[in-house]
Design a protein around this motif. Structure first.
Motif, PDB file in Angstrom:
ATOM      1  N   CYS A 113       0.828  -1.202   0.000  1.00 60.60           N
ATOM      2  CA  CYS A 113       0.000   0.000   0.000  1.00 60.60           C
ATOM      3  C   CYS A 113       0.865   1.255   0.000  1.00 60.60           C
ATOM      4  CB  CYS A 113      -0.936   0.012   1.221  1.00 60.60           C
ATOM      5  SG  CYS A 113      -0.068   0.105   2.798  1.00 60.60           S
ATOM      6  N   LYS A 114       0.193   2.363   0.016  1.00 64.87           N
ATOM      7  CA  LYS A 114       0.884   3.644   0.170  1.00 64.87           C
ATOM      8  C   LYS A 114       1.434   3.737   1.593  1.00 64.87           C
ATOM      9  CE  LYS A 114      -0.830   5.191  -3.835  1.00 64.87           C
ATOM     10  NZ  LYS A 114      -0.057   4.823  -5.043  1.00 64.87           N
ATOM     11  N   GLU A 115       2.548   4.418   1.706  1.00 61.99           N
ATOM     12  CA  GLU A 115       3.207   4.483   3.011  1.00 61.99           C
ATOM     13  C   GLU A 115       2.339   5.133   4.092  1.00 61.99           C
ATOM     14  OE1 GLU A 115       7.165   5.847   2.610  1.00 61.99           O
ATOM     15  OE2 GLU A 115       7.742   5.034   4.568  1.00 61.99           O
ATOM     16  N   LYS A 116       1.478   6.029   3.661  1.00 61.93           N
ATOM     17  CA  LYS A 116       0.699   6.758   4.664  1.00 61.93           C
ATOM     18  C   LYS A 116      -0.278   5.857   5.426  1.00 61.93           C
ATOM     19  CE  LYS A 116      -2.462   8.302   1.026  1.00 61.93           C
ATOM     20  NZ  LYS A 116      -2.916   9.416   0.201  1.00 61.93           N
ATOM     21  N   PHE A 117      -0.520   4.650   4.919  1.00 66.98           N
ATOM     22  CA  PHE A 117      -1.440   3.741   5.618  1.00 66.98           C
ATOM     23  C   PHE A 117      -0.712   2.763   6.543  1.00 66.98           C
ATOM     24  CE2 PHE A 117      -3.739   4.184   1.342  1.00 66.98           C
ATOM     25  CZ  PHE A 117      -4.358   5.366   1.738  1.00 66.98           C
ATOM     26  N   LEU A 118       0.567   3.013   6.691  1.00 65.62           N
ATOM     27  CA  LEU A 118       1.420   2.080   7.436  1.00 65.62           C
ATOM     28  C   LEU A 118       0.823   1.617   8.757  1.00 65.62           C
ATOM     29  CD1 LEU A 118       4.077   0.626   8.018  1.00 65.62           C
ATOM     30  CD2 LEU A 118       5.073   2.824   8.675  1.00 65.62           C
ATOM     31  N   ARG A 119       0.323   2.560   9.551  1.00 63.69           N
ATOM     32  CA  ARG A 119      -0.107   2.198  10.910  1.00 63.69           C
ATOM     33  C   ARG A 119      -1.362   1.327  10.916  1.00 63.69           C
ATOM     34  NH1 ARG A 119       4.215   3.562  14.414  1.00 63.69           N
ATOM     35  NH2 ARG A 119       5.427   4.819  12.981  1.00 63.69           N
ATOM     36  N   GLN A 120      -2.047   1.269   9.792  1.00 62.82           N
ATOM     37  CA  GLN A 120      -3.246   0.423   9.724  1.00 62.82           C
ATOM     38  C   GLN A 120      -2.983  -0.887   8.992  1.00 62.82           C
ATOM     39  OE1 GLN A 120      -5.721   0.844  11.509  1.00 62.82           O
ATOM     40  NE2 GLN A 120      -5.251   2.932  12.195  1.00 62.82           N
ATOM     41  N   MET A 121      -1.730  -1.086   8.603  1.00 64.88           N
ATOM     42  CA  MET A 121      -1.366  -2.312   7.881  1.00 64.88           C
ATOM     43  C   MET A 121      -1.467  -3.506   8.828  1.00 64.88           C
ATOM     44  SD  MET A 121       0.234  -3.605   5.050  1.00 64.88           S
ATOM     45  CE  MET A 121       1.685  -2.917   4.270  1.00 64.88           C
ATOM     46  N   PRO A 122      -2.121  -4.593   8.422  1.00 61.22           N
ATOM     47  CA  PRO A 122      -2.096  -5.803   9.245  1.00 61.22           C
ATOM     48  C   PRO A 122      -0.816  -6.596   8.981  1.00 61.22           C
ATOM     49  CG  PRO A 122      -3.434  -6.186   7.312  1.00 61.22           C
ATOM     50  CD  PRO A 122      -2.935  -4.753   7.208  1.00 61.22           C
ATOM     51  N   GLY A 123      -0.515  -7.518   9.852  1.00 64.09           N
ATOM     52  CA  GLY A 123       0.579  -8.470   9.609  1.00 64.09           C
ATOM     53  C   GLY A 123       1.944  -7.944   9.986  1.00 64.09           C
ATOM     54  N   ARG A 124       2.903  -8.843   9.895  1.00 62.98           N
ATOM     55  CA  ARG A 124       4.272  -8.514  10.292  1.00 62.98           C
ATOM     56  C   ARG A 124       4.966  -7.641   9.269  1.00 62.98           C
ATOM     57  NH1 ARG A 124       5.199 -14.660  11.559  1.00 62.98           N
ATOM     58  NH2 ARG A 124       4.170 -14.767  13.580  1.00 62.98           N
ATOM     59  N   LEU A 125       5.895  -6.825   9.777  1.00 60.43           N
ATOM     60  CA  LEU A 125       6.726  -5.980   8.923  1.00 60.43           C
ATOM     61  C   LEU A 125       8.170  -6.138   9.337  1.00 60.43           C
ATOM     62  CD1 LEU A 125       4.596  -2.713   9.018  1.00 60.43           C
ATOM     63  CD2 LEU A 125       5.105  -4.039   6.958  1.00 60.43           C
ATOM     64  N   CYS A 126       9.031  -6.249   8.354  1.00 57.31           N
ATOM     65  CA  CYS A 126      10.460  -6.328   8.634  1.00 57.31           C
ATOM     66  C   CYS A 126      11.098  -4.993   8.278  1.00 57.31           C
ATOM     67  CB  CYS A 126      11.082  -7.451   7.798  1.00 57.31           C
ATOM     68  SG  CYS A 126      12.868  -7.497   7.887  1.00 57.31           S
ATOM     69  N   GLY A 127      11.895  -4.449   9.175  1.00 57.61           N
ATOM     70  CA  GLY A 127      12.500  -3.143   8.937  1.00 57.61           C
ATOM     71  C   GLY A 127      14.004  -3.161   9.150  1.00 57.61           C
ATOM     72  N   GLU A 128      14.660  -2.211   8.524  1.00 57.51           N
ATOM     73  CA  GLU A 128      16.111  -2.098   8.638  1.00 57.51           C
ATOM     74  C   GLU A 128      16.475  -1.278   9.866  1.00 57.51           C
ATOM     75  OE1 GLU A 128      18.096  -0.882   4.981  1.00 57.51           O
ATOM     76  OE2 GLU A 128      19.570   0.213   6.167  1.00 57.51           O
ATOM     77  N   THR A 129      17.566  -1.646  10.511  1.00 57.12           N
ATOM     78  CA  THR A 129      18.073  -0.853  11.623  1.00 57.12           C
ATOM     79  C   THR A 129      19.568  -1.133  11.762  1.00 57.12           C
ATOM     80  OG1 THR A 129      17.741  -0.237  13.935  1.00 57.12           O
ATOM     81  CG2 THR A 129      17.526  -2.580  13.404  1.00 57.12           C
ATOM     82  N   THR A 130      20.149  -0.779  12.889  1.00 53.23           N
ATOM     83  CA  THR A 130      21.574  -1.037  13.114  1.00 53.23           C
ATOM     84  C   THR A 130      21.748  -1.692  14.470  1.00 53.23           C
ATOM     85  OG1 THR A 130      21.756   1.196  13.976  1.00 53.23           O
ATOM     86  CG2 THR A 130      22.484   0.845  11.704  1.00 53.23           C
ATOM     87  N   ASP A 131      22.850  -2.402  14.633  1.00 49.48           N
ATOM     88  CA  ASP A 131      23.123  -3.000  15.935  1.00 49.48           C
ATOM     89  C   ASP A 131      23.960  -2.035  16.772  1.00 49.48           C
ATOM     90  OD1 ASP A 131      25.761  -3.255  15.111  1.00 49.48           O
ATOM     91  OD2 ASP A 131      25.871  -5.418  15.444  1.00 49.48           O
ATOM     92  N   THR A 132      24.329  -2.485  17.959  1.00 48.37           N
ATOM     93  CA  THR A 132      25.043  -1.590  18.877  1.00 48.37           C
ATOM     94  C   THR A 132      26.386  -1.160  18.304  1.00 48.37           C
ATOM     95  OG1 THR A 132      25.878  -3.561  19.987  1.00 48.37           O
ATOM     96  CG2 THR A 132      23.982  -2.471  20.995  1.00 48.37           C
ATOM     97  N   GLU A 133      26.883  -1.865  17.302  1.00 45.97           N
ATOM     98  CA  GLU A 133      28.146  -1.463  16.700  1.00 45.97           C
ATOM     99  C   GLU A 133      27.951  -0.814  15.334  1.00 45.97           C
ATOM    100  OE1 GLU A 133      31.029  -4.632  17.060  1.00 45.97           O
ATOM    101  OE2 GLU A 133      30.154  -5.198  18.994  1.00 45.97           O
TER     102      GLU A 133
END
Lengths: 443, 497, 443, 497
Positions: free
Chosen positions: A280-300
């Motif tokens: 969907c469009k990003e603006k509906f993100l908070r109403q999206m059902p189901g799991r989402l995988c996102g990018e982040t960083t570790d402590t290093e």
């Protein structure tokens, strides 16, 4: 039992450590009257070879060696061998939902790649990590539209897969979401835009169409979007034949796309497991059902991936969650990801072109022995044929030649009569099979 | 080895596919599709086969899995997935069966559904079943729909569903999706249903109680029949969440002790692989009073003795999924059942309960045990003793990774603050349990003597603790090509990679 | 080509870095007259699905769906599923000979386990990490005996598999090792001990027998050993049906055992790849051919495994090596190791007992329609049947019932006439099949 | 994770098998077998299925493999193993074909042998072939046997075989096994055959020259036709070791440039998997003059057009292996050939040679290049520059492991002191090559600046350098139960493990 890693001595020693006299001590909290004192009435323990033999027997009772022209929501496509070589690795097959990301980066990175590919294919900005299938995905998308718009009602094209519509009715009924179905145009098999326009009210949260639709016809998504958006409704496009995305323009005008990705390397397997996904469009993100995988960083500071925004989900929000979904179709999403990686952008187009060519040839060849319906709009790899005989009779004749003919449409679309059926040709359908079907229909 | 995203490894012109030669005339897509023809393909990658094999092989090595070791995850039932199940699921007649092929050519597939249904009915002590739901939560949804349809058939859908505060989040979420209000039922001091409280709350507006048994603290509700009686007296039904059925199979049957409807998780109790989060399968079994409301179609034996689908069920709640459910999981669950037989199923349950009690016996004293009631297949400790030093359950779970195990369940059930929920399943040997016990005892020592070590765990993984807050605050949910990647110079490729 | 990880741009850029104008520059050292300027005359590039189809067609031209009573050196046994699940993991399948032990401990430890199991099964003290197969293994064992004893000649029982004997002749002829064959006794099918005794001279390095022998008869190993040892010759026992070791006493009296381990989880696969292995007394270690895996420690004292004693091998000793063998059957040895781990000591015995029971029932049932030969000695899972008709006629009749009958013995053992054949029954042979074969022979 | 030996994990009474029910009367083994019945079973382990799956899965994670990354092993041709080959090898009609089933029911298997034979004959430019040899060295043995039989048919087996000092050890070992004396042929300054020297050595006692082409330093013998002429003039034959055929397929044919007989390594050039050391397959192709001497049987097309085996070949050298060779490898090699086609085979060779030359261009200067002759598919450097600091080729090979690669070939060919022999094969992408090049350049720097770091490598592996001397001095070739393991106390099991 060969799956149980205990010796009799282990059991005795462990009971002693626990301080239990017998294993039954550990079940003493079950009231005696409810304790099962007999063997379950299931078949005796089978050796591995006996299990194999049992399923060989089941398998032999199903169709094998038939040419098949069935599609209608379950599509036969070639599955590159490495899909199973890789997805059957124990590290993928027997891993858990990646709640501990430090030891689940394999699954997580693959899901992130899946989400990216689904976005690119559907023309959407975000995608989730899978839904059960296309039918429940479409229903969840409608409920999502209700949450997003604050409106309460949906307008559905009758050219959406009949079983998807049944599922949607089941989901919608007890939430009091009224559903209105809109008919199609006889020449094109496309949703009737005028009727659609008329059906949308101020309380319509969304319009749901399928493209290519159940008749194999490609809908005019832009036109539908214009009508829906003009009245403040969202447009949801459901896609049941994912390979069409290799050659058919993605529904970029939609607000939400619900995709059944089975065509991307998942066996037809008598209907499941498949792989739904919502984009969907990003603006509906908070109403999206189901799991989402996102990018982040570790402590290093190294890149890594996590399941994210789980505050939408049931295990955090309970009765206020966007959906009750928990387990999804992760392993199937991995198969889809590998399939899309094998074909890539050029291969997917070539594959879709082959489907187009095969269906075109089949429509012309087999269609010569009957009447092709809905000719005025483009189609992908399915077409509707009106045979001279009833579908029942025509298909019975084909079966004698070891050919499974089209899906009979009379039950779901009585207005088409008893002679209309839905045919599908994919890259696996051979010219020999098509010619044989045409010959059998002629005879 | 490091491994970039597949998109970062792509170069134009690489190929991993080759189609069969086209045996019909080629067509011009633009002519056939007109303005519906696709023009843009975005980031779909282009690679050769060996690069793809290496990519996913390398990724796989970053996963922990049952094939590598134990997942002491409470409530998740991570057990061995027999490989013969994978083999039989790939037999041609099974993997390539089309859901709409004629019933006469689907007797094998129908036979699998029929036989599995019979065995699951026997195992649960119920009267009827649907295999259609795609997962546990989907099964809950189906079961509650059936309850609603039942009450509606009596003229009143009723308003609320009672749910213990110890329940899985899916229970209240499900009740809400079906249009019921959720009423919370507080657990008693033993973490079980408080009968007096239940008696107070059940009324003519109560549609059902959703109950997990054994409860999420791993305790069998000994007064389950009284619970059922209280509900039934008011016309309400008992929905049993079967997530913990691994503790009961072959030892007791929910149908016998009063449950009216329940789901099973084939991916837990019946050992279909979790696959990193799915697919699952959530059959729903019920008593005869609920049978008319099962989703369509159901598998029936026809007059000519052949099997077929019955779609003509006027009281049905309707479909919950297209086709017939996650059929591939039925195959695996049936293979599991055959491999076990009645004796194997019972011994499996006994070993699962034995393992949990062994862990409990060996770890009591090292960790706080909030409920002393006898454990079935899992045991719930709390971090109370360690929290004094600032070491939380989540920290100890991460530290367990350093010892070669997956973490136990860290944030559930909610009725236990700082819960450490451990379910070993029957698949763990005594040797493996002893290693886990050693590790947890050692972690308890570390929490006392060197809390910082535990709080910064894991230390041995490829990647360290990940910033989940940043991920949620600024969600990056897909890869985007960096501007620079468009014009890679010849030398930069290696460095990119 | 889909296996080649280069884009056209990569090739151009790399040529530029090398300073070559075109790829042909790199082949300029091949004289122009020998450069191939045309396409090879092999089939055009096949897509993956086309490869699959091609082999489906080959496969369909072989027997499937037949009951088979063939053994004779290639035995049909049930292969537990996990053999392939595990041995097909890329880490095993696509690894190299473990010359770099730091990154090959998986293969090495499995080979060490293999060697241990083979020792225990055969009753020998050491075993190597595999030979090509049982036939070449037996030949290598004879050459090893020549090196060990300094004698030059071998006495071979005619009851050794005829093809093993052919291979041995090929190996022995140009090394000037004279071979003497010794006949069997008509009642038992066992080697004739008196003739054997007479055949052994002061220059006999070894006696080679097979047990169970080619007729399925179990030889009196102890008696043969006594005769051989009395004259200073070594005894080599070849075993072609490894499952027999589950119930038949191992040839502990032998000096060298050459085992064909195909029965332990290796497909019959039209004759290969199989898994030979040589086991022997420790004192012959330095004359052992083939790779050996040994235990050692790393610089930090941890246990690890390495290929060892390679000073026996060709890459070090060249023309003075114990054998020219280099590549062996490592992956097949892994399959064998997994098979033996699945069955273990109890299961292997149970499995062998089932073979014994099936063959006993088959011999009695099928044998009732002819004459069983060699009845006076025990046998394992094979028996020799003299049918009323010629083997050719009898087998032709059986084929009509989709039964593949016994292996005709007339060619290799003309003295048995045209009606004798060698039958095998394993745990995979069903009573229904046995009864059907008996009925067909009766008719 | 650590993982003990399988024997150390065994406990009496565990099982991973269950046989089918016996459908014939049980028998008493002692009665049937008498004193031949087995009594002792030694250390065969007893475990459950999940423990076995974990054992071998864990072991596998300690291996490096093509699926994980590059093996720059000179002469070993470690290339991608297509997975479709594994799939087709398991088709029922192929995997379950018995070697003695009637020819009429073996036409598919015979077809595979026939078709592969034809393609290999075309690729090598020869006239006839046998697929029977089980590996390369076994092929050499077969080829030299045929040469011997050929000479014998002329009345004189001759006495000696010439072998260049650069040859693989299998060449002299093979000549010896066939009863020939080995005469060493010294290489010239370019590492190639010295024609003058050859001319001197070839005489009426010379049976053949065994020559690897391209040579083991990766150089094509440009005067190969003159070499053949010199041999043929004296009635001697040219045996070509086909180990390096990966440099030639589709670009030139040994049969065209004068080879009389050669073997192929299907597990190198034709991509059948190495499997940790085998199985291989070593077909031997020859000119018509040698055809009568091929091993029996050979595949022929019979009068009725069907395929069959011909055993009636009076001049044959005899059998070199039972049945027909490593048939399963024929299946994979044929699948590889079909997947490639003529264009794919040629491009494969070109890419292999391109890769080697790219590495050479990028590493020249960093390492000594003893022979400047143009490289084909591999390049041989030496450790001359680094040896000054005490860093040997073996050290740098081990250090390469730390960078995520397998070592290159370290102790071969013998004509180069401190050889570093690198064969990338066509399966490596430019990106992967650049990583290797970066790593080797870095190692060259390390050897100059921090030799100790290199000499103690690898540093990142699960296990460090192993004491090979101790292993050879005091060979421990099998596991033996420690005395204590007989009476494990309940508590000791975990510690043992």
């Amino acid at each position: 039992m060969r799956y149980l890693p205990k010796s009799p001595a282990d059991r005795t020693a462990m009971l002693a450590e626990i301080g239990a006299a017998s294993i039954d001590d550990l079940f003493a909290t079950i009231p005696a009257e409810y304790q099962l004192k007999r063997d379950l009435d299931v078949p005796r323990q089978h050796g591995e070879q006996e299990v194999i033999e049992a399923f060989k027997a089941y398998s032999a009772q199903n169709a094998t060696g038939y040419a098949s022209f069935l599609g209608a929501g379950a599509y036969r496509h070639y599955r590159p061998v490495i899909i199973d070589s890789l997805s059957q690795r124990g590290e993928f097959l027997t891993s858990y939902t990646p709640y501990q990301p430090e030891i689940a980066q394999g699954t997580l990175q693959a899901l992130f790649e899946f989400q990216t590919m689904i976005c690119d294919l559907t023309g959407m900005e975000i995608a989730n990590a899978s839904m059960y299938d296309g039918s429940t995905g479409a229903a969840e998308a409608v409920m999502m539209a209700v949450r997003v718009t604050g409106r309460n009602g949906a307008v559905i094209a009758r050219t959406v897969h009949p079983e998807y519509r049944e599922v949607l009715r089941t989901y919608a009924q007890h939430q009091g979401i009224p559903l209105t179905e809109v008919d199609y145009i006889g020449e094109s098999g496309r949703v009737d835009l005028a009727k659609l326009d008329a059906a949308i009210t101020e309380d319509t949260a969304c319009v749901l169409i399928q493209s290519p639709n159940f008749f194999g016809t490609i809908e005019d998504v832009a036109a539908v979007a214009e009508i829906a958006h003009a009245k403040g409704a969202l447009l949801i496009v459901s896609i049941a034949e994912a390979v069409s995305l290799g050659i058919v323009a993605p529904p970029v005008e939609a607000d939400i796309v619900s995709l059944e990705a089975q065509s991307f390397g998942v066996p037809v397997g008598f209907g499941g497991p498949y792989c739904g996904v919502i984009a969907c469009k990003e603006k509906f993100l908070r109403q999206m059902p189901g799991r989402l995988c996102g990018e982040t960083t570790d402590t290093e500071g190294r890149r890594g991936f996590v399941l994210t925004l789980s505050t939408r989900e049931q295990h955090i929000r309970r009765e206020k969650a966007t959906s009750n979904i928990c387990t999804n179709q992760s392993l199937v999403a991995l198969m889809v990801t590998i399939f899309l990686t094998v074909y890539g952008k050029i291969g997917l187009r070539e594959l879709a072109e082959q489907n187009l060519a095969k269906a075109h040839y089949a429509a012309n060849t087999i269609g010569a022995n009957g009447k092709l319906l809905f000719n005025s709009a483009p189609r992908f790899n399915e077409f509707v044929l009106e045979t001279k005989d009833t579908t029942e009779a025509a298909n019975a004749g084909l079966l004698k030649e070891k050919i499974i003919g089209g899906f009979p449409l009379g039950h779901h679309y009585p207005e088409l009569g008893a002679n209309a059926s839905l045919w599908c040709a994919t890259e696996l359908t051979t010219r020999v099979q098509i010619d044989a079907a045409a010959a059998a229909l002629k005879a | 080895q490091n491994e970039g995203l597949i998109f970062e490894k792509s170069s134009p012109g690489k190929k991993a596919y080759r189609l069969s030669e086209l045996d019909v005339p080629a067509v011009d897509a633009s002519t056939l599709l007109g303005k519906s023809v696709r023009k843009e393909y975005g980031a779909l990658p282009e690679l050769s086969e060996i690069e793809i094999v290496r990519h996913f092989t390398r990724l796989s090595t970053w996963n922990y899995a049952i094939d590598l070791g134990m997942f002491p995850l409470g409530s998740c039932t991570m057990k061995y997935n027999g490989r013969v199940n994978e083999a039989v699921a790939r037999f041609e007649g099974i993997a390539e069966a089309h859901p709409y092929q004629p019933e006469s050519l689907s007797q094998g597939a129908l036979g699998i559904m029929h036989d599995l249904s019979q065995y699951l009915i026997e195992i649960t002590g119920m009267d009827a079943i649907t295999l259609q739901p795609a997962a546990g939560a989907h099964g809950e949804f189906t079961g509650i729909l059936m309850i609603r349809a039942y009450h509606e058939s009596k003229g009143n859908a009723r308003k609320k569903i009672l749910i213990p505060d110890s329940a899985h989040g899916t229970n209240p979420a499900t009740a809400a999706v079906v249009g019921y209000q959720v009423q919370n039922l507080k657990s008693n001091a033993e973490g079980m249903v408080d009968l007096a409280e239940l008696e107070k709350l059940v009324d003519e507006d109560t549609a059902a109680l959703m109950l997990t048994n054994p409860s999420t603290i791993g305790v069998f509700e000994s007064e389950i029949h009284k619970i059922a009686d209280i509900l039934h007296a008011k016309g309400a039904l008992l929905y049993m969440d079967g997530a913990n059925m691994n503790a009961l199979v072959g030892k007791t049957r929910p149908g016998d002790f009063g449950a009216d409807v329940m789901h099973l998780n084939l991916h837990k109790t019946f050992s279909t692989p979790h696959g990193g989060g799915g697919p699952g399968s959530g059959p729903v079994a019920c008593k005869a009073i609920l049978e008319p409301f099962l989703p369509t179609p159901i598998v029936v034996r026809k007059a000519d003795k052949s099997l077929g689908f019955d779609y003509d069920r006027p009281l049905s709640v309707g479909r919950v999924r297209m086709f017939y459910g996650n059929f591939g999981m039925f195959v695996r669950a049936l293979a599991y059942t055959l491999a076990n037989g009645p004796d194997g199923l019972r011994l499996t349950t006994e070993d699962a309960v034995l393992n949990a009690n062994y862990i409990r016996a060996k770890l009591e004293g090292y960790f706080d045990l909030p409920f002393k009631t006898p454990s079935m297949h899992e045991v719930v400790f709390s971090d109370k003793l360690q929290a004094k030093n600032g070491v939380k359950t989540g920290d100890m779970g991460k530290r367990l990774i350093d010892y070669g195990f997956h973490a136990y369940t860290v944030s559930f059930p909610m009725i236990v603050s700082g819960a450490m929920m451990i379910e070993p399943t029957e698949s763990e040997s005594r040797e493996e349990l002893d290693l886990l016990i050693d590790a947890l005892q050692q972690i308890a020592r570390e929490a006392a003597e060197n809390p910082e070590l535990v709080k910064t765990a894991p230390h041995t993984t490829r990647i360290r603790r990940l910033n989940e807050t940043a991920a949620a605050r600024n969600p990056v949910l897909r890869w985007k090509a960096p501007p620079s990647s468009i014009s890679l110079t010849p030398d930069s490729a290696a460095k990119e990679w």
